[in-house]
Design a protein around this motif. Sequence first.
Motif, PDB file in Angstrom:
ATOM      1  N   GLY A 233      22.258 -21.313 -43.319  1.00  0.00           N
ATOM      2  CA  GLY A 233      23.329 -20.124 -43.436  1.00  0.00           C
ATOM      3  C   GLY A 233      22.515 -18.963 -43.852  1.00  0.00           C
ATOM      4  N   ALA A 237      23.966 -14.944 -49.105  1.00  0.00           N
ATOM      5  CA  ALA A 237      23.709 -15.994 -50.216  1.00  0.00           C
ATOM      6  C   ALA A 237      22.041 -16.591 -49.529  1.00  0.00           C
ATOM      7  CB  ALA A 237      24.267 -17.002 -50.351  1.00  0.00           C
ATOM      8  N   GLU A 256      20.316 -20.576 -39.069  1.00  0.00           N
ATOM      9  CA  GLU A 256      21.524 -19.868 -38.827  1.00  0.00           C
ATOM     10  C   GLU A 256      22.171 -20.081 -37.625  1.00  0.00           C
ATOM     11  OE1 GLU A 256      23.882 -17.684 -40.428  1.00  0.00           O
ATOM     12  OE2 GLU A 256      24.766 -17.910 -38.333  1.00  0.00           O
ATOM     13  N   ARG A 257      23.471 -20.385 -37.706  1.00  0.00           N
ATOM     14  CA  ARG A 257      24.071 -20.917 -36.139  1.00  0.00           C
ATOM     15  C   ARG A 257      24.393 -19.734 -35.249  1.00  0.00           C
ATOM     16  NH1 ARG A 257      29.740 -22.619 -38.496  1.00  0.00           N
ATOM     17  NH2 ARG A 257      28.856 -24.679 -38.666  1.00  0.00           N
ATOM     18  N   GLN A 263      29.546 -13.170 -43.124  1.00  0.00           N
ATOM     19  CA  GLN A 263      30.659 -12.471 -43.116  1.00  0.00           C
ATOM     20  C   GLN A 263      30.374 -11.071 -43.304  1.00  0.00           C
ATOM     21  OE1 GLN A 263      33.776 -13.897 -45.796  1.00  0.00           O
ATOM     22  NE2 GLN A 263      32.267 -15.708 -46.139  1.00  0.00           N
ATOM     23  N   ASN A 272      31.159  -1.629 -52.715  1.00  0.00           N
ATOM     24  CA  ASN A 272      31.025  -2.033 -53.901  1.00  0.00           C
ATOM     25  C   ASN A 272      29.773  -2.641 -54.170  1.00  0.00           C
ATOM     26  OD1 ASN A 272      31.530  -4.097 -52.414  1.00  0.00           O
ATOM     27  ND2 ASN A 272      33.414  -5.044 -53.780  1.00  0.00           N
ATOM     28  N   VAL A 306      23.274 -26.650 -38.153  1.00  0.00           N
ATOM     29  CA  VAL A 306      23.023 -27.944 -39.001  1.00  0.00           C
ATOM     30  C   VAL A 306      24.273 -28.728 -39.082  1.00  0.00           C
ATOM     31  CG1 VAL A 306      22.245 -28.788 -41.159  1.00  0.00           C
ATOM     32  CG2 VAL A 306      21.125 -26.822 -40.126  1.00  0.00           C
ATOM     33  N   TYR A 339      36.888 -17.775 -41.109  1.00  0.00           N
ATOM     34  CA  TYR A 339      38.487 -17.606 -41.046  1.00  0.00           C
ATOM     35  C   TYR A 339      39.254 -18.655 -40.869  1.00  0.00           C
ATOM     36  CZ  TYR A 339      37.262 -12.602 -41.563  1.00  0.00           C
ATOM     37  OH  TYR A 339      36.628 -11.269 -42.280  1.00  0.00           O
ATOM     38  N   GLN A 383      39.438  -3.174 -44.671  1.00  0.00           N
ATOM     39  CA  GLN A 383      38.258  -2.477 -43.842  1.00  0.00           C
ATOM     40  C   GLN A 383      38.564  -2.547 -42.446  1.00  0.00           C
ATOM     41  OE1 GLN A 383      34.650  -4.436 -45.062  1.00  0.00           O
ATOM     42  NE2 GLN A 383      34.862  -4.270 -47.195  1.00  0.00           N
ATOM     43  N   ASP A 522      29.781 -18.376 -51.174  1.00  0.00           N
ATOM     44  CA  ASP A 522      30.973 -18.573 -50.832  1.00  0.00           C
ATOM     45  C   ASP A 522      31.246 -20.219 -50.683  1.00  0.00           C
ATOM     46  OD1 ASP A 522      31.431 -15.924 -51.078  1.00  0.00           O
ATOM     47  OD2 ASP A 522      32.521 -15.746 -49.142  1.00  0.00           O
ATOM     48  N   ARG A 530      32.111 -12.686 -53.131  1.00  0.00           N
ATOM     49  CA  ARG A 530      31.495 -11.409 -53.092  1.00  0.00           C
ATOM     50  C   ARG A 530      30.054 -11.160 -52.468  1.00  0.00           C
ATOM     51  NH1 ARG A 530      35.862  -9.933 -53.587  1.00  0.00           N
ATOM     52  NH2 ARG A 530      36.905  -8.263 -55.108  1.00  0.00           N
ATOM     53  N   VAL A 531      29.620 -10.001 -51.981  1.00  0.00           N
ATOM     54  CA  VAL A 531      28.367 -10.041 -51.314  1.00  0.00           C
ATOM     55  C   VAL A 531      27.196 -10.116 -52.561  1.00  0.00           C
ATOM     56  CG1 VAL A 531      26.542  -8.476 -50.239  1.00  0.00           C
ATOM     57  CG2 VAL A 531      29.148  -8.668 -49.538  1.00  0.00           C
TER      58      VAL A 531
HETATM   59  C1  FAD Z   1      35.084  -8.271 -43.059  1.00  0.00           C
HETATM   60  C2  FAD Z   1      34.787  -8.714 -44.417  1.00  0.00           C
HETATM   61  C3  FAD Z   1      34.473  -7.564 -45.187  1.00  0.00           C
HETATM   62  C4  FAD Z   1      34.082  -8.013 -46.692  1.00  0.00           C
HETATM   63  N1  FAD Z   1      33.898  -6.910 -47.273  1.00  0.00           N
HETATM   64  C5  FAD Z   1      33.344  -7.105 -48.616  1.00  0.00           C
HETATM   65  C6  FAD Z   1      32.875  -6.028 -49.561  1.00  0.00           C
HETATM   66  O1  FAD Z   1      33.139  -4.824 -49.201  1.00  0.00           O
HETATM   67  N2  FAD Z   1      32.399  -6.251 -50.748  1.00  0.00           N
HETATM   68  C7  FAD Z   1      31.929  -7.670 -51.198  1.00  0.00           C
HETATM   69  O2  FAD Z   1      31.493  -7.894 -52.103  1.00  0.00           O
HETATM   70  N3  FAD Z   1      32.286  -8.420 -50.204  1.00  0.00           N
HETATM   71  C8  FAD Z   1      32.887  -8.555 -49.138  1.00  0.00           C
HETATM   72  N4  FAD Z   1      33.408  -9.570 -48.338  1.00  0.00           N
HETATM   73  C9  FAD Z   1      32.844 -10.921 -48.663  1.00  0.00           C
HETATM   74  C10 FAD Z   1      31.434 -11.128 -48.492  1.00  0.00           C
HETATM   75  O3  FAD Z   1      31.224 -10.698 -47.389  1.00  0.00           O
HETATM   76  C11 FAD Z   1      31.143 -12.574 -48.490  1.00  0.00           C
HETATM   77  O4  FAD Z   1      31.598 -13.160 -49.776  1.00  0.00           O
HETATM   78  C12 FAD Z   1      29.691 -12.849 -48.413  1.00  0.00           C
HETATM   79  O5  FAD Z   1      29.323 -12.639 -47.203  1.00  0.00           O
HETATM   80  C13 FAD Z   1      29.226 -14.505 -48.663  1.00  0.00           C
HETATM   81  O6  FAD Z   1      28.024 -14.594 -48.432  1.00  0.00           O
HETATM   82  P1  FAD Z   1      27.576 -16.041 -48.096  1.00  0.00           P
HETATM   83  O7  FAD Z   1      26.210 -16.006 -47.798  1.00  0.00           O
HETATM   84  O8  FAD Z   1      27.874 -16.938 -49.102  1.00  0.00           O
HETATM   85  O9  FAD Z   1      28.331 -16.763 -46.832  1.00  0.00           O
HETATM   86  P2  FAD Z   1      28.712 -15.971 -45.092  1.00  0.00           P
HETATM   87  O10 FAD Z   1      28.702 -14.555 -45.423  1.00  0.00           O
HETATM   88  O11 FAD Z   1      29.918 -16.593 -45.020  1.00  0.00           O
HETATM   89  O12 FAD Z   1      27.483 -16.620 -44.594  1.00  0.00           O
HETATM   90  C14 FAD Z   1      27.434 -17.973 -44.070  1.00  0.00           C
HETATM   91  C15 FAD Z   1      26.420 -18.172 -42.831  1.00  0.00           C
HETATM   92  O13 FAD Z   1      26.160 -19.609 -42.558  1.00  0.00           O
HETATM   93  C16 FAD Z   1      26.260 -19.745 -41.284  1.00  0.00           C
HETATM   94  N5  FAD Z   1      26.653 -21.175 -41.286  1.00  0.00           N
HETATM   95  C17 FAD Z   1      27.692 -21.905 -41.586  1.00  0.00           C
HETATM   96  N6  FAD Z   1      27.442 -23.040 -41.320  1.00  0.00           N
HETATM   97  C18 FAD Z   1      26.365 -23.444 -40.739  1.00  0.00           C
HETATM   98  C19 FAD Z   1      25.670 -24.329 -40.452  1.00  0.00           C
HETATM   99  N7  FAD Z   1      26.279 -25.654 -40.376  1.00  0.00           N
HETATM  100  N8  FAD Z   1      24.359 -24.296 -39.575  1.00  0.00           N
HETATM  101  C20 FAD Z   1      23.773 -23.163 -39.568  1.00  0.00           C
HETATM  102  N9  FAD Z   1      24.530 -22.083 -40.084  1.00  0.00           N
HETATM  103  C21 FAD Z   1      25.879 -21.980 -40.654  1.00  0.00           C
HETATM  104  C22 FAD Z   1      27.341 -18.839 -40.800  1.00  0.00           C
HETATM  105  O14 FAD Z   1      27.091 -18.534 -39.231  1.00  0.00           O
HETATM  106  C23 FAD Z   1      27.275 -17.665 -41.808  1.00  0.00           C
HETATM  107  O15 FAD Z   1      26.283 -16.749 -40.927  1.00  0.00           O
HETATM  108  C24 FAD Z   1      33.799  -9.428 -46.859  1.00  0.00           C
HETATM  109  C25 FAD Z   1      34.025 -10.403 -46.210  1.00  0.00           C
HETATM  110  C26 FAD Z   1      34.661  -9.991 -44.689  1.00  0.00           C
HETATM  111  C27 FAD Z   1      34.856 -11.068 -43.686  1.00  0.00           C
END
Ligand code: FAD
Length: 552
Positions: A233, A237, A256-257, A263, A272, A306, A339, A383, A522, A530-531
């Motif tokens: 992913g 994170a 990454e897929r 997100q 923020n 994956v 989503y 947003q 997440d 959160r980011v």
């Molecule tokens: C439109 C939007 C606005 C946002 N705005 C804010 C903000 O202003 N401030 C803030 O703090 N947070 C914000 N968030 C929340 C924040 O983006 C998320 O909490 C954060 O991106 C989580 O990061 P992550 O790496 O855990 O997961 P994700 O960002 O969900 O990334 C996961 C990645 O894993 C990949 N993946 C999934 N399954 C597989 C698999 N089996 N094999 C390979 N790849 C895979 C996906 O394609 C994806 O790219 C927002 C979210 C959205 C959707």
Amino acid sequence: MANPAILTVDDDPAVSRAVARDVRRRYGDRYRVVRAASGAEALDALREIRLRGEQVAVLLADYRMPAMNGIEFLEAAMDLFPRARRVLLTAYADTNAAIDAINVVDLDHYLLKPWHPPEEKLYPVLDTLLDAWQATPDPAITEMRVVGHRWSAPSFAVRDFLARNLVPFRWLLADEPEGGQLLTAAGVTASDVPLVVTPDGKSLVMPSEADLAAQIGLSTTPAADFYDLVVVGGGPAGLGAAVYGASEGLRTMLVERRATGGQAGQSSRIENYLGFPDGVSGSQLTERARRQALKFGTELLSARDVVGLEAAGSAKVLRFADGTSIAAHTVVLATGVAYRRLAAPGLGELTGQGVFYGSATTEAPSCAGADVYVVGGANSAGQAAVHFSRYAGRVHMLIRGGDLRRSMSQYLIEQIQGIDNIEVHPFTEVVGGSGDDHLERLELRDTRDGRTRTVDTSWLFIFIGAEPRTEWLDGAVRRDPRGFVLTGPDLMAGGGRPPGWALPRDPYHLEASVPGVFAAGDVRAESVKRVASAVGEGAMAVSLVHRYLAAQ
Ligand SMILES: Cc1cc2nc3c(=O)[nH]c(=O)nc-3n(C[C@H](O)[C@H](O)[C@H](O)COP(=O)(O)OP(=O)(O)OC[C@H]3O[C@@H](n4cnc5c(N)ncnc54)[C@H](O)[C@@H]3O)c2cc1C
């Protein structure tokens, strides 16, 4: 970018050489002279030039050619280069045909053979035509072009993939002239879309994401079969884990897929995140993180899904959708969330054809002047509404509750209140959508009295919470009832270590029910969505990876 072309076509080799020589002598420093011996050959050359996005200034065609005469050639060439100036070379006896051609192919000039001396008979004509062409040339194009149908889900998927990977491209409709010209140039029809034409003129018909990834220089095959750390992913994170893992000397692979950024990459403005007082677009932030991960030596594998995780002794084996696999000492699961689908009749069939999940940045420019509906009351929906308000005529935010206060940050609520063309509709839900080949109307219900109404729109964007989509981890690591990966203390909730746990220690804070497998961001149960927290967990997971490896 190559100089614009002047194309000459004549089946008589001596005449052909003479034309090319005379043209090259005067214009060779600014124009490329392309020579063909038949109409068919000339059309092939034009198709190639068209696909490469280069320009053609003048077409000089002999009238009397076997198989395809000059007029027929110019007529076909107009489909590819409508703005190129057209000249027919004729013998005196064919003057009448040339005059007729003025109407058929909108001929700019007919030139009687022989044209000597060229200073008198050829160059003045070409000078005038080239001046006229330069005033309105066909644009030279250096970026990728995508030809498709407005409401086709596969066409949307290609655009979305390119946009998420920050690849600039031009979007052309198959039923508009420029799109049609590219289809002709590629030798395909409007039913073969999406067609992607690369800057160097290669055409990809209905490409898969892996084809596109390879085309834009993303790696889709692992360089090795064993790593210290595989991160699954590429959201905040995963990128955080990759940056720390690679910079601290671990052989790190990030899989990454779809597109790095996750997100966050879809967020039009993150306000923020620490250190960005003026906000930052999600794609900018995550693109920097991607470059940082690569700089430290992370191997990034794109467009690879994956689909399985197994422990093989102390190694962990990750299986890809195509059946291949890689292994590692440690794994960080950072697959985030996706989503949740809105289960109202009609919406499923129209997904990608007016009904979209996320995708605000990809589709916003297409909504110019239109009524756009955004479902959801959290920050992501807010947003998106702000972003759409710059393009759409009116943005309608549909929320089930009475107001946004319970689900949205105050700064966003204030921003929305200050934008005239955003209207918030409280107590409203979508109960249906319909349309022929794309969304045309929505049925909305007032949650207080159950009354429904129908609105006309072709744009619905859904941001209604998310789910982890971790079915592929079934039986591999323990998850909570909603599918989030349990880690550390949450695994010990029953008072003991998880079943099958063989080590004489408790799982580390972000460690899953298999030693050496960690979860961050997440996808982790009880994580803060959160980011900043996702990035932080990615970094923290790597410090636990070191601890795990040190004890091996
Ligand atoms: C439109 C939007 C606005 C946002 N705005 C804010 C903000 O202003 N401030 C803030 O703090 N947070 C914000 N968030 C929340 C924040 O983006 C998320 O909490 C954060 O991106 C989580 O990061 P992550 O790496 O855990 O997961 P994700 O960002 O969900 O990334 C996961 C990645 O894993 C990949 N993946 C999934 N399954 C597989 C698999 N089996 N094999 C390979 N790849 C895979 C996906 O394609 C994806 O790219 C927002 C979210 C959205 C959707």
